[in-house]
Design an enzyme around this catalytic site. Structure first.
Site, mmCIF file in Angstrom:
data_model
loop_
_atom_site.group_PDB
_atom_site.id
_atom_site.type_symbol
_atom_site.label_atom_id
_atom_site.label_comp_id
_atom_site.label_asym_id
_atom_site.label_seq_id
_atom_site.Cartn_x
_atom_site.Cartn_y
_atom_site.Cartn_z
ATOM 1 N N ASP A 1 -9.199 -6.711 -4.742
ATOM 2 C CA ASP A 1 -8.476 -5.393 -3.543
ATOM 3 C C ASP A 1 -9.571 -4.407 -4.591
ATOM 4 O O ASP A 1 -8.957 -4.191 -6.098
ATOM 5 C CB ASP A 1 -7.274 -4.938 -3.992
ATOM 6 C CG ASP A 1 -6.728 -3.721 -3.248
ATOM 7 O OD1 ASP A 1 -6.863 -2.863 -2.385
ATOM 8 O OD2 ASP A 1 -5.282 -3.722 -3.053
ATOM 9 N N HIS B 1 -8.016 -4.716 -0.121
ATOM 10 C CA HIS B 1 -6.858 -4.249 0.166
ATOM 11 C C HIS B 1 -6.043 -4.939 0.755
ATOM 12 O O HIS B 1 -4.451 -5.404 0.912
ATOM 13 C CB HIS B 1 -6.788 -2.967 0.034
ATOM 14 C CG HIS B 1 -5.920 -2.027 0.175
ATOM 15 N ND1 HIS B 1 -5.181 -2.141 -0.579
ATOM 16 C CD2 HIS B 1 -5.007 -1.965 1.464
ATOM 17 C CE1 HIS B 1 -4.086 -0.654 -0.411
ATOM 18 N NE2 HIS B 1 -3.917 -0.436 0.540
ATOM 19 N N ASP B 2 -6.491 -5.582 1.721
ATOM 20 C CA ASP B 2 -6.153 -5.281 3.540
ATOM 21 C C ASP B 2 -4.938 -6.661 3.262
ATOM 22 O O ASP B 2 -4.714 -7.302 4.265
ATOM 23 C CB ASP B 2 -6.995 -5.512 4.795
ATOM 24 C CG ASP B 2 -6.449 -4.389 5.799
ATOM 25 O OD1 ASP B 2 -5.843 -4.089 5.343
ATOM 26 O OD2 ASP B 2 -7.660 -4.585 6.433
ATOM 27 N N SER C 1 1.012 -1.695 0.106
ATOM 28 C CA SER C 1 0.035 0.172 0.059
ATOM 29 C C SER C 1 0.891 1.713 -0.172
ATOM 30 O O SER C 1 1.347 1.666 -0.288
ATOM 31 C CB SER C 1 -1.134 -0.089 1.611
ATOM 32 O OG SER C 1 -2.063 0.800 1.064
ATOM 33 N N ARG D 1 -12.014 5.952 10.359
ATOM 34 C CA ARG D 1 -11.144 4.929 10.581
ATOM 35 C C ARG D 1 -12.023 4.027 9.835
ATOM 36 O O ARG D 1 -11.873 2.859 9.027
ATOM 37 C CB ARG D 1 -10.403 4.207 11.677
ATOM 38 C CG ARG D 1 -10.585 3.236 11.920
ATOM 39 C CD ARG D 1 -8.749 2.551 11.310
ATOM 40 N NE ARG D 1 -8.873 1.546 11.519
ATOM 41 C CZ ARG D 1 -7.668 0.516 10.999
ATOM 42 N NH1 ARG D 1 -6.898 1.339 9.667
ATOM 43 N NH2 ARG D 1 -6.814 -0.290 10.465
#
Lengths: 197, 375
Positions: B317, B350-351, B152, B222
């Site tokens: 992602d 994405h994680d 990232s 968040r």
């Protein structure tokens, strides 16, 4: 594992210190040999994660792309050779891919299993079933091979698409060129390899 | 503790007194970097790896402290016999400048006036981070990184390294990244920033001085971010439409599990993260565009580097999808760089770059092992 004859032939056609793009490169065997013996620069393309891992182990540049999505990321005339070894038959649009290969490479090399081999002809003629051969070992319903052709088909294809054939090698089931494969390649040849400009 | 011994986890703090000129034109007269190391630097200092962290990451990438429940954020990747193998490699992971875990940042004291920086802390760009990491490298006596690796925003730092200090990097691994952000990426960041800045406790960034914290805003930021790190598929699988209680209550309390999860993530996050750091990190993401920023230097420096590249993306992602990683791949191919690319089948979004995935680990391991031949 023995080095495939068509790959031996292909590597003999490639000049040292050139730039090679190998489509459907598998474990990267061809590029590895070419890197070691001919100091070529190259990239392999494959879409199977296990081939990606093996190619990394073989220390070649490997790109996980789907050939059916084309080669638009590559600039025109950016390679000396673009190779498609025994993957032509799995491509969705072979005509488009070969056109792309010509755009990118100064020379292209294509090898494929010959559907005109006598054993395929006999199986269809006498058993009335889709041929299953050494180089095409799949049943009709589970085969990845969707665009099979004969040597004769490919010669016509080259003519229709203005592809200049520089050299052809046809080998038999023992991966050798024989008197028979020379006299009647489309009947005795199992694998055909074309060098095209 | 035994595992930590094998990992050889060390934590350091180093003060730099030489001014750091920033992309913004401002100068950071003095600054501190906190970093961890794993493994052992070999005699000729040829086995050093820089691991760059992402937006909410920090220097604690691997190992477990006795007061912790969870190990460092990349513990599955870094360690003895793991893909980034600390039996062979010496890994350095700094907390980025502007962070909030020990390096100089908005929540630390400004040495000029002895007050908390707050909004006075300058915006740091990816290129500034690379400069600060280069100073750390010199401090450690390392001339060349064997690898620079990041996911990232960390991947962007790795990419930046290859063009900013092209001869100081031997291998570059860029995971789940992009050569620049899209309008959509920036839009998400802007909503996150607005959430923080609209919080009545933000106090123009000087909340710590006022003994308050924009926790509501940071939690919202968040929560929003978290949604973009997951995939529709992984959310479906994890939460579906599951309810917290057995029936609907027709009110605005938490009813669905996903709501509860997001609120928990938001609350958990604010206890360990500084809102100004969040603002800063999202800005450095937005600004990142080395091709435009460096102009001709970008290509000429890319031509200098001998680095071998590995670019990795994940199918699910959508924050930095494979197509964005391929933009990097394309640039590298067309500049004749040695580069490999893998698109890992993963539904973690994405994680996924932080999660366990055998294919991902194998690809990393094969590339790293091959490059380590001779160490």
């Amino acid at each position: 594992m023995a080095f495939r004859k068509d790959l031996v032939q292909i590597s003999s056609w490639i000049m040292p210190n050139t730039k090679v793009l190998d489509l459907g490169c598998g474990s990267g065997e061809l590029l590895r040999i070419l890197q070691q013996e001919k100091n070529i620069e190259g990239y392999g393309i494959d879409n199977d994660i296990n081939n990606i891992k093996m190619s990394l182990k073989n220390n070649i540049n490997i790109l996980q792309f789907d050939l059916d999505n084309g080669l638009k990321d590559f600039e025109s005339n950016s390679f000396d050779y673009v190779v498609l070894a025994q993957s032509l038959q799995v491509i969705k649009n072979p005509q488009e891919l070969i056109k792309e290969m010509r755009r990118i490479g100064k020379e292209i090399i294509v090898s494929f299993p010959n559907m005109g081999h006598w054993s395929s002809r006999l199986q269809l003629l006498f058993r009335g079933m889709m041929p299953i051969t050494q180089s095409l070992p799949f049943k009709w319903h589970d085969t990845p091979n969707i665009h099979l052709c004969t040597i004769e088909d490919f010669l016509i294809f080259c003519k229709e698409n203005n592809l200049n054939i520089e050299e052809v090698l046809v080998t038999n089931h023992k991966q050798q060129a024989s008197l028979f494969t020379k006299i009647a390649p489309n009947f005795f040849g199992q694998i055909a390899t074309f060098r095209i400009r | 503790m035994n595992e930590n011994n094998m990992l050889n986890l060390q934590t350091y703090i180093v003060d730099f007194n030489k001014p750091l000129k920033l992309s913004s034109g401002k100068v950071l007269e003095k600054y501190t970097l906190k970093y961890e190391t794993y493994g052992t630097l070999n005699k000729d200092k040829s086995n050093a790896v820089l691991v760059c962290h992402a937006l909410s990451g920090n220097h604690h990438a691997a190992g477990l402290y006795s007061n912790e429940e969870k190990p460092g954020w990349w513990n599955n990747m870094i360690g003895p016999e793991k893909p980034i193998d600390t039996n062979k490699l010496f890994v350095v992971c700094p907390n980025n400048l502007g962070g909030c875990h020990g390096s100089s940042g908005p929540s630390t004291i400004n040495p000029e006036n002895k007050k908390i920086y707050g909004s006075d802390f300058p915006i740091i760009t990816v290129s500034d981070w690379v400069d600060s990491q280069k100073n750390l490298m010199k401090h450690l006596g390392i001339n060349r990184w064997k690898f620079v690796i990041g996911g990232s925003l960390g991947g962007m730092q790795a990419f930046q390294w290859s063009v900013q200090y092209p001869s100081m990097i031997e291998n570059c691994i860029i995971i789940a990244a992009a050569p620049k952000l899209t309008a959509q990426n920036i839009a998400f960041n802007e909503v996150a920033r607005q959430a923080i800045m609209k919080d009545p406790n933000w106090c123009d960034g000087n909340y710590l001085e006022n003994n308050v914290s924009p926790n509501q805003g940071l939690a919202l930021a968040r929560m929003l971010g978290h949604i973009t790190y997951l995939s529709d598929e992984s959310m479906k699988e994890k939460f579906g439409r599951d309810l917290k209680l057995s029936k609907l209550n027709y009110n605005y309390d938490v009813e669905f599990q996903i709501e509860s999860y997001l609120r928990y993530q938001g609350e958990k996050f604010v206890s360990g993260f500084d809102a100004n750091t969040y603002l800063l990190m999202t800005k450095s993401l937005d600004y990142f565009d080395p091709i435009k920023d460096m102009g001709d230097m970008f290509i000429s420096n890319l031509n200098i580097t001998n680095a071998k590249f590995l670019v990795i993306s994940f199918t699910s992602d959508w924050r930095f999808p494979p197509i964005r990683s391929k933009e990097i791949v394309k640039i590298l191919i067309n500049n004749n760089k040695r580069i490999s690319y893998s698109e890992i089948n993963a539904d973690g979004g994405h994680d996924a770059f932080l999660m366990n995935n055998q294919d991902y680990f194998d690809v990393m391991k094969e590339f790293i092992d091959e490059a380590c031949n001779g160490i």
